[in-house]
Design a protein around this motif. Structure first.
Motif, mmCIF file in Angstrom:
data_model
loop_
_atom_site.group_PDB
_atom_site.id
_atom_site.type_symbol
_atom_site.label_atom_id
_atom_site.label_comp_id
_atom_site.label_asym_id
_atom_site.label_seq_id
_atom_site.Cartn_x
_atom_site.Cartn_y
_atom_site.Cartn_z
ATOM 1 N N VAL A 65 0.854 -1.189 0.000
ATOM 2 C CA VAL A 65 0.000 0.000 0.000
ATOM 3 C C VAL A 65 0.887 1.235 0.000
ATOM 4 C CG1 VAL A 65 -1.929 -1.091 1.195
ATOM 5 C CG2 VAL A 65 -0.143 0.023 2.525
ATOM 6 N N ASN A 66 0.312 2.359 -0.395
ATOM 7 C CA ASN A 66 1.030 3.627 -0.332
ATOM 8 C C ASN A 66 0.990 4.123 1.111
ATOM 9 O OD1 ASN A 66 2.089 6.184 -0.558
ATOM 10 N ND2 ASN A 66 0.859 6.751 -2.342
ATOM 11 N N LEU A 67 2.122 4.086 1.792
ATOM 12 C CA LEU A 67 2.200 4.461 3.198
ATOM 13 C C LEU A 67 2.461 5.947 3.404
ATOM 14 C CD1 LEU A 67 4.417 1.467 4.397
ATOM 15 C CD2 LEU A 67 1.957 1.756 4.784
ATOM 16 N N GLY A 68 2.663 6.684 2.313
ATOM 17 C CA GLY A 68 2.992 8.086 2.448
ATOM 18 C C GLY A 68 4.430 8.284 2.891
ATOM 19 N N PHE A 69 4.751 9.529 3.253
ATOM 20 C CA PHE A 69 6.121 9.880 3.626
ATOM 21 C C PHE A 69 6.499 9.283 4.981
ATOM 22 C CE2 PHE A 69 9.352 12.594 5.508
ATOM 23 C CZ PHE A 69 10.243 12.795 4.472
ATOM 24 N N GLY A 70 5.691 9.535 5.992
ATOM 25 C CA GLY A 70 6.016 9.047 7.327
ATOM 26 C C GLY A 70 6.064 7.533 7.403
ATOM 27 N N SER A 169 14.448 21.106 6.526
ATOM 28 C CA SER A 169 13.619 20.568 5.450
ATOM 29 C C SER A 169 13.572 19.043 5.485
ATOM 30 C CB SER A 169 14.166 21.025 4.099
ATOM 31 O OG SER A 169 13.538 20.326 3.043
ATOM 32 N N GLY A 170 12.377 18.504 5.269
ATOM 33 C CA GLY A 170 12.204 17.055 5.230
ATOM 34 C C GLY A 170 12.765 16.406 3.985
ATOM 35 N N ALA A 171 13.224 17.204 3.024
ATOM 36 C CA ALA A 171 13.777 16.637 1.788
ATOM 37 C C ALA A 171 15.086 15.908 2.024
ATOM 38 C CB ALA A 171 13.970 17.732 0.745
ATOM 39 N N PHE A 172 15.815 16.301 3.087
ATOM 40 C CA PHE A 172 17.106 15.681 3.387
ATOM 41 C C PHE A 172 17.357 15.863 4.881
ATOM 42 C CE2 PHE A 172 21.491 14.880 1.338
ATOM 43 C CZ PHE A 172 22.010 14.328 2.500
ATOM 44 N N MET A 173 17.124 14.818 5.654
ATOM 45 C CA MET A 173 17.312 14.885 7.100
ATOM 46 C C MET A 173 18.314 13.818 7.528
ATOM 47 S SD MET A 173 13.386 15.541 8.441
ATOM 48 C CE MET A 173 13.852 16.374 9.976
ATOM 49 N N PHE A 174 19.309 14.246 8.291
ATOM 50 C CA PHE A 174 20.414 13.372 8.681
ATOM 51 C C PHE A 174 20.382 13.189 10.199
ATOM 52 C CE2 PHE A 174 24.838 12.351 9.693
ATOM 53 C CZ PHE A 174 25.153 11.417 8.704
ATOM 54 N N TYR A 194 4.428 18.235 7.152
ATOM 55 C CA TYR A 194 4.663 18.519 8.579
ATOM 56 C C TYR A 194 5.322 17.362 9.335
ATOM 57 C CZ TYR A 194 2.132 22.886 8.115
ATOM 58 O OH TYR A 194 1.747 24.147 7.738
ATOM 59 N N GLU A 195 5.844 16.367 8.618
ATOM 60 C CA GLU A 195 6.556 15.287 9.308
ATOM 61 C C GLU A 195 7.802 15.822 10.000
ATOM 62 O OE1 GLU A 195 6.161 15.505 6.023
ATOM 63 O OE2 GLU A 195 4.924 13.835 5.302
ATOM 64 N N GLU A 196 8.501 16.755 9.328
ATOM 65 C CA GLU A 196 9.719 17.289 9.916
ATOM 66 C C GLU A 196 9.437 18.132 11.145
ATOM 67 O OE1 GLU A 196 8.241 18.158 7.032
ATOM 68 O OE2 GLU A 196 9.347 19.796 6.056
ATOM 69 N N MET A 197 8.327 18.868 11.153
ATOM 70 C CA MET A 197 7.966 19.643 12.331
ATOM 71 C C MET A 197 7.665 18.710 13.502
ATOM 72 S SD MET A 197 5.023 22.545 12.778
ATOM 73 C CE MET A 197 4.238 22.859 14.358
ATOM 74 N N ILE A 237 -4.857 18.937 7.269
ATOM 75 C CA ILE A 237 -5.082 17.780 8.130
ATOM 76 C C ILE A 237 -3.815 17.424 8.894
ATOM 77 C CG2 ILE A 237 -5.523 15.283 8.109
ATOM 78 C CD1 ILE A 237 -7.449 15.835 5.744
ATOM 79 N N SER A 238 -2.688 17.391 8.210
ATOM 80 C CA SER A 238 -1.422 17.047 8.854
ATOM 81 C C SER A 238 -1.048 18.077 9.919
ATOM 82 C CB SER A 238 -0.309 16.940 7.815
ATOM 83 O OG SER A 238 -0.548 15.889 6.918
ATOM 84 N N TYR A 239 -1.255 19.344 9.604
ATOM 85 C CA TYR A 239 -0.905 20.402 10.553
ATOM 86 C C TYR A 239 -1.732 20.275 11.833
ATOM 87 C CZ TYR A 239 -0.094 25.016 12.534
ATOM 88 O OH TYR A 239 0.232 26.043 13.384
#
Length: 294
Positions: A65-70, A169-174, A194-197, A237-239
């Motif tokens: 299934v598509n689990l999304g980003f998180g 930014s959630g595009a590149f998190m280390f 808003y996953e990174e927040m 919704i995410s916020y």
């Protein structure tokens, strides 16, 4: 293993392949593994990716299934063995040995939980933000300004050296592995935005710093795997979910009321842009994290 690199693919294998090739091209003197999570792409797109990865050391995890980003990142994390985790969007390309720089800086600073770095677009122009402040009451009423101006005032510097921020930014998190796990990692209930927040708030509560590292750059082609998402509704919704999860219920109610008034007024002036989030605030709505599952 120094670093586990986790990449999500969703119907954009060309970008995923470009991301992988840029990692191999630029990453030296670092032991790393690459884990690709396919979020239930079309059979055609998945076949392109499988063909490219045939006889490769890259791990391909296929979600039904598509689990999304998180959820996709959380699935990939379960197969990771590195001491650091680099969650990299598939529409990203490295331009230098960024992972070595981040590894060295993270190892030298035990109190850092996550690092972010400069993102630029395909024309090498800087994005509006690679880092930003928490988006709460203070942001909406007092600090709704460009992050460079906000942090430049706080740090009293030219922002050319690493400095602590609220969010990268959630595009590149280390991440340090220990920090990521102590904070609980990405929340699978957040499909997109808003996953990174959320994770940076939890890192702070766990005693770790979020630091922007301006001494390295990557290209972000931006949004190449999310073109079919109902963006405005999911954004709101995410916020609301992140606010309710990380703050008191009274704070959440006050924030929701404030946004109702704000978006209600703006939806009169610009209905195409603001009516969808206003309707979500007024009536509620189901996240794509549920509607994408069978």
């Amino acid at each position: 293993m120094d670093i586990s690199i986790i990449i999500i693919n969703f119907n954009s294998s060309t970008f995923t392949i470009g991301c992988i090739e840029s990692i191999h091209r630029h990453t030296k003197t670092v032991s790393f593994e690459i884990i690709v999570v396919d979020n239930n792409s079309s059979s055609k797109d998945l076949l392109i990716l499988e063909t490219y990865l045939e006889n490769s050391s890259v791990k391909l995890i296929k979600s039904k299934v598509n689990l999304g980003f998180g959820g996709g990142n959380h699935l990939g994390y379960q197969f990771a063995s590195g001491k650091h985790y680099a969650f990299i969007n598939n529409d990203v390309e490295l331009t230098e040995n960024s992972l070595l720089k981040l590894l060295q800086y993270s190892n030298a600073h035990p109190d850092i939980g996550v690092l972010g770095l400069h993102q630029v677009n395909a024309e090498q122009k800087q994005f509006r933000y690679s880092y930003r402040q928490f988006i709460g009451f203070n942001y909406h009423f007092f600090n709704q300004k460009k992050p460079q101006a906000y942090y430049g005032r706080l740090t009293n510097s030219d922002l050319s050296k690493p400095f602590e921020v609220d969010i990268v930014s959630g595009a590149f998190m280390f991440f340090k592995k220990v920090a990521y796990e102590k904070a609980g990692g990405f929340d699978p209930n957040i499909f997109l935005f808003y996953e990174e927040m959320d994770v940076c708030l939890r890192l702070k509560k766990a005693g770790y710093k979020t630091v922007f590292y301006p001494e390295s750059t990557f290209i972000h082609f931006m949004g190449k795997s999310s073109t079919n998402v109902k963006i405005r509704a999911e954004f709101t919704i995410s916020y609301l979910y992140v606010i309710q999860k990380n703050f008191t219920y009274s704070y959440f109610c006050a924030m929701r009321l404030m946004l109702l008034l704000k978006y209600g007024f703006k939806s009169i002036l610009k209905p195409k842009k603001y009516y969808a989030p206003f309707k979500i605030l007024l009536r509620g709505g189901n996240s794509l994290v549920y509607s994408m599952k069978p």
